[in-house]
Design an enzyme around this catalytic site. Structure first.
Site, short mmCIF file in Angstrom:
data_model
loop_
_atom_site.label_atom_id
_atom_site.label_comp_id
_atom_site.label_asym_id
_atom_site.label_seq_id
_atom_site.Cartn_x
_atom_site.Cartn_y
_atom_site.Cartn_z
CG ASP A 188 -22.74 -21.81 25.21
OD1 ASP A 188 -21.90 -21.69 25.72
OD2 ASP A 188 -23.20 -21.40 24.12
CD GLU A 247 -27.19 -14.89 22.77
OE1 GLU A 247 -26.93 -14.64 21.56
OE2 GLU A 247 -27.42 -15.84 23.17
CD GLU A 275 -31.65 -16.61 15.31
OE1 GLU A 275 -31.60 -15.90 16.31
OE2 GLU A 275 -31.96 -18.09 15.35
CG HIS A 295 -25.83 -21.98 21.65
ND1 HIS A 295 -25.15 -20.95 22.46
CD2 HIS A 295 -26.69 -21.11 20.84
CE1 HIS A 295 -26.01 -19.74 22.11
NE2 HIS A 295 -26.59 -20.04 21.08
#
Length: 429
Positions: A134, A227, A236, A377
């Site tokens: 990505d 990240e 998440e 992504h």
């Protein structure tokens, strides 16, 4: 010969045994000896032949009736169970979010076994390959560090969730004096080999473990990089771990990157997508499956939208300052208004995010996951509407969004959209 239907009581060494010979499997029960019982070797009761046939027919009819009633009761019970299941799903997905945010330590308090599946998923090489390929993501981090080396020169940097170690190596090349890279997944062992292969082991220290459970070899760090972004930015809940590291390890005046993030919404008029995903269930190979719509609608679709299907100006519904935001503030309710740019029918709402590397940076870097930007992504998160809404150019489509963690799985999100009086909760998991 005894008839199979008879009941026999027999003496056996001072005890009596009762045997029911009507059953297909003999069941024998010990009975305490009672002196009043007859000392006879056996007592046998045999019905007359005519009565026996009549009795057997009567019993067969009764058994058939009982079986039919049981089958009907089972069918009713299954129907009730299905209704109860739907009710339970509704209660979970449409739970009142006014109770306020969950415990600020929802992720930190997860036991290792409860969080195992999450970290195991990042032990697979394919997910790291996808992230590294990505270019929008990876080159934005690289450019931010390489173009702002004065920010990193001589600093101690913490990389939360380092994966293959790519960000740690960028930081080292940007002039960091020491980089501490932390990851709980098995990929950390490959990262160790990668760091050694690039002769950066003197600068980068890799530690396997959850940031909430380990002790760093330093008291404080100057910069935290990570990240952490998931679908719809907050899926998440990895930002929770970054904020934990910030509050525990970041020195006074230290920096967190990225330092600012936006979540935006826009209206979508993609008739084909709505038809493929929702109307599809009206008739499937000649069978009605409309009940599936209720199950499909609450699942957001993560995919790339065609820019031309967006029918409103975007509205920023949340701005996050990573240097000051608290975990509890990552659960929120916000009003919004979407200015419509085409007279059509609103079939869905799309959510996406923008990332900024701004603070103390002479050369600012940002990237967006919007539909009209280069694909990432993360793609976009599409919330299909069960009941599409007719809209006209120039009008405002008002709504409210509520975002909170799933209480049973704090890495998942429950997102409620209330648009034009139509309310729907979506589960991103």
């Amino acid at each position: 010969m005894m008839h199979p239907s008879c009941l026999t009581v027999m003496r056996n060494n001072g005890s009596r045994w009762r045997r029911d010979l009507n059953t297909s499997q003999s069941r024998v029960y010990s009975v305490t000896d009672v002196e009043e019982l007859s000392e006879a070797t056996a007592v046998t009761v045999i019905p007359a032949a005519g009565d026996q046939v009549s009795l057997l027919l009567q019993r067969a009819t009764q058994a058939e009736d009982r079986a039919q009633r049981a089958e009907e009761a089972l069918a009713r019970a299954m129907d009730d169970l299905h209704k109860l299941k739907l009710l339970a799903q509704g209660l979970v997905l449409n739970a009142d979010t006014s109770r306020g945010p969950s415990c600020s330590g929802a992720i930190a308090e997860l036991r290792e076994d409860e969080d195992e599946a999450y970290f195991s998923s990042y032990g697979h090489y394919s997910i790291h390959e996808e992230m590294l390929k990505d270019k929008v993501r990876t080159e934005s981090y690289r450019d931010f560090m390489y173009r702002n080396m004065d920010v990193f020169k001589g600093k101690v940097v913490l990389d939360v969730g380092c994966g293959t170690g790519i960000l740690s190596m960028f930081a080292a090349k940007a002039g960091a004096r020491k980089v501490i890279a932390v990851d709980q997944s098995e990929i950390i062992y490959q990262a160790m080999d990668i760091v050694r292969a690039n002769k950066l082991e003197d600068t980068i220290t890799l530690i396997k473990g959850r940031i909430e459970e380990i002790d760093l070899p330093v008291e404080k760090v100057d910069i935290i990089i990570s990240e952490w972004m998931g679908y719809f930015l907050l899926f998440e809940s990895m930002l929770d771990s970054v904020l934990y590291a910030r509050d525990r390890y970041l020195t006074e005046g230290g920096l967190v990157y990225p330092d600012r993030c936006n979540i935006s919404l826009a209206a979508v008029g993609d008739t084909q997508k709505h038809s493929d995903r929702i109307a599809f269930w009206d008739v499937v190979y000649g069978f009605k499956m409309t009940c599936m719509k209720k199950a499909v609608i609450p699942e957001p679709v993560v995919e790339m939208l065609k820019p031309e299907t967006v029918i409103s100006e975007p509205a920023v519904i949340k701005t996050i300052d990573c240097g000051s935001v608290t975990v509890s503030e990552l659960e929120f309710a916000e009003d919004f208004s979407l200015k419509i740019t085409a007279s059509t029918i609103c079939k869905a709402i799309v959510g996406y995010f923008d990332i900024f590397f701004d603070k103390s940076c002479g050369n600012k870097v940002m990237f967006s996951t919007a539909p009209d930007c280069t694909k990432t992504h993360w793609k976009q998160t599409v919330f299909l509407l069960e009941s599409p809404i007719p809209v006209k150019t120039g009008e405002e489509l008002p709504g409210q969004i509520t975002v909170h963690k799933n209480r049973k799985d704090p890495r998942a999100l429950l997102i409620t959209l209330d648009i034009a009086g139509r309310k729907q909760t979506y589960s991103l998991q």
